[in-house]
Scaffold this motif. Sequence first.
Motif, PDB file in Angstrom:
ATOM      1  N   ASP A   1       0.879  -1.090  -0.061  1.00  0.00           N
ATOM      2  CA  ASP A   1       0.077   0.071  -0.153  1.00  0.00           C
ATOM      3  C   ASP A   1       0.863   1.223  -0.174  1.00  0.00           C
ATOM      4  OD1 ASP A   1      -2.162   1.732   0.252  1.00  0.00           O
ATOM      5  OD2 ASP A   1      -2.457   1.616   2.334  1.00  0.00           O
ATOM      6  N   SER A  23      -2.180  -0.629  -3.519  1.00  0.00           N
ATOM      7  CA  SER A  23      -2.647   0.606  -2.973  1.00  0.00           C
ATOM      8  C   SER A  23      -3.699   1.109  -4.208  1.00  0.00           C
ATOM      9  CB  SER A  23      -1.387   1.480  -3.335  1.00  0.00           C
ATOM     10  OG  SER A  23      -2.235   3.097  -2.933  1.00  0.00           O
ATOM     11  N   ARG A  71      -9.770  -5.208   0.215  1.00  0.00           N
ATOM     12  CA  ARG A  71      -8.616  -5.373  -0.336  1.00  0.00           C
ATOM     13  C   ARG A  71      -7.978  -6.687  -0.386  1.00  0.00           C
ATOM     14  NH1 ARG A  71      -4.235  -0.394   0.402  1.00  0.00           N
ATOM     15  NH2 ARG A  71      -6.403   0.603  -0.748  1.00  0.00           N
ATOM     16  N   ASP A 101       0.056  -2.540   4.971  1.00  0.00           N
ATOM     17  CA  ASP A 101      -0.866  -1.588   4.645  1.00  0.00           C
ATOM     18  C   ASP A 101      -1.538  -0.977   6.113  1.00  0.00           C
ATOM     19  OD1 ASP A 101      -3.765  -0.478   3.976  1.00  0.00           O
ATOM     20  OD2 ASP A 101      -3.497  -2.114   2.300  1.00  0.00           O
ATOM     21  N   GLN A 118       0.515  -4.081   9.773  1.00  0.00           N
ATOM     22  CA  GLN A 118      -0.311  -3.001   9.834  1.00  0.00           C
ATOM     23  C   GLN A 118       0.543  -1.801  10.250  1.00  0.00           C
ATOM     24  OE1 GLN A 118      -3.915  -3.283  11.520  1.00  0.00           O
ATOM     25  NE2 GLN A 118      -4.742  -1.603  10.517  1.00  0.00           N
TER      26      GLN A 118
END
Length: 157
Positions: free
Chosen positions: A7, A50, A82, A103, A116
């Motif tokens: 991302d 992304s 996603r 992400d 994350q």
Amino acid sequence: MKALFLDIDGVVNSRRSSVRHGHLVGIDPTLAGRVRRVIAETGCAVVLSSTWRLWEENVAEVRAGVTSELYGMTPSIPGSRRGTEVASWLADHPEVTRYAIVDDNADFARDQPLFQTSWEIGITDEVADALIAYLNDEDAAMPAPRRRGWWRRFLGR
């Protein structure tokens, strides 16, 4: 083959980033350097997951600021999460034997290895180190499950 699903917003840029791409936050060189370290130390291929993948000028910015070699991009599946797009891409690429996702969002299945980040600060050295360890060690455990409802923490509820 190892793959990193990348991302952009909240990973290689953040609320703190001062770099601009048009009217949007652009790619922060320090944060992009952390992603490049993951790529160099794991030999992983990069798959752009992304929304930046939807505009050629943004893809060009990713190639210039993060990595010139993109192995691919996840499909855009309207109305899906996603994680569904990542699963769809993986279904078409059996050569991938290990993968990780980096992400700031948590819209992935619990069995998908999500590392994350935060929109506030982007990718940290700790997240980069964890990605490297996970991608390089077949016995490494997946990251701890994410907490759902991030928006409640963001809104202070």
